[in-house]
Design a protein around this motif. Structure first.
Motif, PDB file in Angstrom:
ATOM      1  N   LEU A 152      44.302  38.945  38.598  1.00  0.00           N
ATOM      2  CA  LEU A 152      43.267  39.030  37.580  1.00  0.00           C
ATOM      3  C   LEU A 152      43.542  40.238  36.696  1.00  0.00           C
ATOM      4  CD1 LEU A 152      40.150  38.181  39.778  1.00  0.00           C
ATOM      5  CD2 LEU A 152      41.421  36.656  38.268  1.00  0.00           C
ATOM      6  N   SER A 153      44.124  39.999  35.544  1.00  0.00           N
ATOM      7  CA  SER A 153      44.528  41.081  34.664  1.00  0.00           C
ATOM      8  C   SER A 153      43.327  41.910  34.235  1.00  0.00           C
ATOM      9  CB  SER A 153      45.229  40.498  33.433  1.00  0.00           C
ATOM     10  OG  SER A 153      45.610  41.522  32.555  1.00  0.00           O
ATOM     11  N   GLY A 154      43.511  43.229  34.279  1.00  0.00           N
ATOM     12  CA  GLY A 154      42.462  44.128  33.851  1.00  0.00           C
ATOM     13  C   GLY A 154      41.434  44.438  34.907  1.00  0.00           C
ATOM     14  N   ARG A 155      41.555  43.842  36.084  1.00  0.00           N
ATOM     15  CA  ARG A 155      40.613  44.102  37.168  1.00  0.00           C
ATOM     16  C   ARG A 155      41.353  44.733  38.345  1.00  0.00           C
ATOM     17  NH1 ARG A 155      36.204  39.234  37.237  1.00  0.00           N
ATOM     18  NH2 ARG A 155      36.166  38.839  34.979  1.00  0.00           N
ATOM     19  N   PRO A 156      40.639  45.457  39.190  1.00  0.00           N
ATOM     20  CA  PRO A 156      41.319  46.091  40.328  1.00  0.00           C
ATOM     21  C   PRO A 156      41.970  45.059  41.238  1.00  0.00           C
ATOM     22  CG  PRO A 156      39.107  46.985  40.028  1.00  0.00           C
ATOM     23  CD  PRO A 156      39.207  45.790  39.132  1.00  0.00           C
ATOM     24  N   SER A 157      43.149  45.397  41.732  1.00  0.00           N
ATOM     25  CA  SER A 157      43.896  44.497  42.603  1.00  0.00           C
ATOM     26  C   SER A 157      44.169  45.161  43.942  1.00  0.00           C
ATOM     27  CB  SER A 157      45.228  44.116  41.949  1.00  0.00           C
ATOM     28  OG  SER A 157      46.079  43.471  42.868  1.00  0.00           O
ATOM     29  N   ALA A 158      44.083  44.375  45.014  1.00  0.00           N
ATOM     30  CA  ALA A 158      44.359  44.859  46.375  1.00  0.00           C
ATOM     31  C   ALA A 158      45.615  44.200  46.922  1.00  0.00           C
ATOM     32  CB  ALA A 158      43.172  44.578  47.287  1.00  0.00           C
ATOM     33  N   SER A 159      46.663  44.164  46.116  1.00  0.00           N
ATOM     34  CA  SER A 159      47.870  43.431  46.484  1.00  0.00           C
ATOM     35  C   SER A 159      48.653  44.062  47.625  1.00  0.00           C
ATOM     36  CB  SER A 159      48.783  43.291  45.262  1.00  0.00           C
ATOM     37  OG  SER A 159      48.151  42.542  44.255  1.00  0.00           O
ATOM     38  N   TRP A 160      48.303  45.281  48.030  1.00  0.00           N
ATOM     39  CA  TRP A 160      48.988  45.909  49.158  1.00  0.00           C
ATOM     40  C   TRP A 160      48.395  45.481  50.491  1.00  0.00           C
ATOM     41  CZ3 TRP A 160      53.383  48.575  48.160  1.00  0.00           C
ATOM     42  CH2 TRP A 160      53.608  48.956  46.837  1.00  0.00           C
ATOM     43  N   ALA A 201      38.598  52.199  41.602  1.00  0.00           N
ATOM     44  CA  ALA A 201      37.770  51.055  41.985  1.00  0.00           C
ATOM     45  C   ALA A 201      36.761  51.480  43.039  1.00  0.00           C
ATOM     46  CB  ALA A 201      38.635  49.915  42.522  1.00  0.00           C
ATOM     47  N   ARG A 202      35.710  50.706  43.156  1.00  0.00           N
ATOM     48  CA  ARG A 202      34.752  50.849  44.249  1.00  0.00           C
ATOM     49  C   ARG A 202      35.120  49.839  45.334  1.00  0.00           C
ATOM     50  NH1 ARG A 202      31.444  54.576  46.019  1.00  0.00           N
ATOM     51  NH2 ARG A 202      30.591  54.869  43.911  1.00  0.00           N
ATOM     52  N   MET A 203      35.256  50.316  46.565  1.00  0.00           N
ATOM     53  CA  MET A 203      35.614  49.460  47.696  1.00  0.00           C
ATOM     54  C   MET A 203      34.347  48.864  48.302  1.00  0.00           C
ATOM     55  SD  MET A 203      37.673  50.592  51.147  1.00  0.00           S
ATOM     56  CE  MET A 203      38.089  49.417  52.439  1.00  0.00           C
ATOM     57  N   PRO A 253      30.419  46.930  37.882  1.00  0.00           N
ATOM     58  CA  PRO A 253      30.583  46.304  39.198  1.00  0.00           C
ATOM     59  C   PRO A 253      30.700  44.786  39.153  1.00  0.00           C
ATOM     60  CG  PRO A 253      28.359  47.176  38.916  1.00  0.00           C
ATOM     61  CD  PRO A 253      29.158  47.681  37.765  1.00  0.00           C
ATOM     62  N   ARG A 254      30.396  44.177  37.995  1.00  0.00           N
ATOM     63  CA  ARG A 254      30.563  42.725  37.891  1.00  0.00           C
ATOM     64  C   ARG A 254      32.024  42.341  37.736  1.00  0.00           C
ATOM     65  NH1 ARG A 254      26.706  41.943  32.861  1.00  0.00           N
ATOM     66  NH2 ARG A 254      28.038  43.728  32.299  1.00  0.00           N
ATOM     67  N   ARG A 255      32.843  43.282  37.301  1.00  0.00           N
ATOM     68  CA  ARG A 255      34.274  43.013  37.138  1.00  0.00           C
ATOM     69  C   ARG A 255      34.981  43.348  38.448  1.00  0.00           C
ATOM     70  NH1 ARG A 255      36.783  42.399  32.513  1.00  0.00           N
ATOM     71  NH2 ARG A 255      38.557  43.682  33.151  1.00  0.00           N
TER      72      ARG A 255
END
Length: 526
Positions: free
Chosen positions: A40-48, A70-72, A126-128
């Motif tokens: 999702l471009s432009g949004r936080p990613s958790a790819s690790w 980001a907020r976890m 937070p909606r993104r």
């Protein structure tokens, strides 16, 4: 053996495997300098991927890494549908922790499968949110009859052998994942911060080993960012990320997280390093270690930040995780007749004696990052571990171990077993006073397993002070045999809930059980 088969039928965690593998997997090029691509471009990613650490009957630590601030947010549920999910608002993660974050979970149900998902939200909106990453773990049982089964090993990406895409990367993690253990104990050398990875290495038989390479693995680690890059490197492997999503870990450290054979106060004489102060290097590595693993020291105050701890895994098992690196004295010939610092430091030794005496678990497994009776040299005259090759009465660091073993015997502490890695082969040693120079202790077993993804080495000599008998060993006859030439090793501990018996299996990659030993509960020595 426990009530669960070694290779489980579908059920328990297996229903999640397809989705977990899908969420954990990414395609990694041969040369990597950045995080895997995100959806999702432009949004936080958790790819690790995700990790879970130090699971007890009621608590766990969940880890993630973002590609930006980001907020976890963590959600937990008894089912994959996440109906009636419980939400845990984690930290705001950013550059200060290299975009890693850990959220503690409390009040979990004992002996239950917990499904979780981690979502990273834009801190300003937070909606993104990015795509959730899923995982699962099982909390420790409250009832003895449920049994416990776990794996252990160590030594990852060492001696020039990194992630090889030609053989599918760290395939041993996929094999361990399929055994579906309750948790995995990593006995140290999670990285080789002093080990450079070349793009290719020619083997003695002419075959070529290829490494995935990164900037941080092109030199020895000295800066905080270089240590972070070393910890990040292993997460490029698909197998490891899938393993982390399914199997919780208990992590300890040893020397290669900083530098080979290091000790506090050491000043390096090594041309590869511009920073010679090992204490400064160790502080940088420890910070990166806490950032990249879900360990409880991250939440502690500075005065309480320590690696050694007890992880209580139900009525059958207390795991005593040692730190034989941070408080030791300098490596030396080890012939001192009086040594109060030793390999543990005075405070850690007192802590270990106290906690062993307090433990009411059937089994007290001592997770040591170094072996006891195996001679591990450091140069021509000094020694790196406990033993120093003199088979007589305890001297040097052996004095602390003698004090501990005497304490176990005289306090009648039952069910002690020692596990370690470090020496890059697998073996089983039985220690007994009738063979020893020091006789005031009860017999015990020490099991060694590793490496997990590194070079294999010949077996070390034994020191007779505590009377070790090498009952089993599997090791090559030359140094630094690659994982392409030699199967990697890991161990399995299976505690049966009905009988209380503890079975240790020393395993080779490929499914072979090399050695098995059954120990009986309720005994001070055996």
């Amino acid at each position: 053996m426990s009530n669960r088969p070694s290779v489980p039928a579908p059920g328990r965690r297996t229903v999640l495997r397809g989705s977990l593998l899908a969420s954990a997997a990414v395609t990694v090029p041969v040369a990597v300098t950045a995080a895997p691509a995100f959806a999702l471009s432009g949004r936080p990613s958790a790819s690790w991927g995700v990790q879970v650490g130090d699971v007890t009957a009621s608590s766990a630590l969940v880890w993630v890494r973002s590609d930006r601030p980001a907020r976890m947010v963590v959600e937990t549920s008894a089912t994959e549908s996440f109906r009636r999910a419980r939400t845990w608002h984690g930290p705001l993660i950013g550059a200060r922790t290299d975009f890693t974050g850990t959220t503690p979970l409390y009040g979990l149900p004992a002996g239950e499968q917990v499904h979780y998902r981690v979502t990273l939200a834009d801190p300003h909106d937070p909606r993104r949110t990015g795509k959730p990453v899923y995982g699962t773990f099982r909390t420790a049982p409250a009832r003895r009859r449920d049994g416990v089964r776990f794996l252990w090993s160590g030594d990852i990406a060492g001696q020039g052998w990194g992630i090889n895409p030609d053989i599918g990367g760290y395939r041993v993690y996929d094999e361990m994942r399929r055994l579906d253990p309750d948790f995995f104990l990593c006995s140290g050398d999670n990285i080789y911060a002093d080990g450079v990875l070349e793009p290719s290495v020619t083997l003695p038989d002419g075959r070529v080993w290829r490494n995935i390479t990164t900037v941080e693995k092109s030199k020895v680690a000295e800066t905080l960012d270089e240590y972070r890059g070393n910890f990040r490197y292993n997460l490029l492997d698909d197998n490891l990320r899938a393993f982390n999503a399914q199997v919780p870990s208990i992590i300890q450290w040893d020397d290669h997280e900083v530098r080979n054979n290091w000790y506090p106060g050491q000043i390096l004489d090594d041309v590869r390093y511009t920073e010679k102060n090992v204490d400064l290097l160790a502080a940088r590595s420890m910070r990166a270690f806490r950032e990249y693993f879900p360990v409880p020291t991250l939440q502690a105050s500075p005065a309480e930040r320590r690696m050694h701890r007890v992880v209580r895994h139900g009525p059958l098992l207390d795991l005593f995780v040692l730190d034989m690196r941070s408080f030791r004295n300098a490596n030396s010939p080890g012939r001192q007749p009086d040594d109060t610092t030793g390999i543990l430091g005075a405070e850690q030794l007192s802590w270990l004696k106290r906690e062993l005496s307090r433990s009411r678990a059937v089994w007290k497994v001592i997770a040591a990052d170094m072996p006891l009776g195996l001679v591990v040299p450091d140069g021509a005259t000094d020694f790196e571990a406990v033993a120093q090759g003199d088979p007589g009465a305890p001297l040097g660091r052996e004095l602390q171990i003698a004090e501990l073993l005497r304490h176990i015997k005289h306090r009648g502490i039952t069910g002690t077993v020692w596990l370690t890695a470090d020496v890059h082969y697998t073996s089983a040693q039985h220690y007994a006073p009738e063979r020893a120079a020091f006789k005031d202790f009860a017999p015990f077993w020490e099991f060694v397993s590793g490496p997990l993804a590194a070079g294999s080495f010949p077996a070390n000599a034994l020191d007779g002070t505590f009377g070790p008998d090498r009952v089993f060993v599997r090791a090559p006859d030359r140094e630094n045999v690659s994982p392409m030439e030699q199967p990697q090793f890991f161990g399995e501990v299976d505690i049966d809930g009905e009988s209380g018996e503890l079975t240790v299996r020393l395993r080779a990659q490929g499914g072979t059980v090399l050695f098995s030993k059954v120990l009986q509960p309720g005994r001070t020595g055996q």
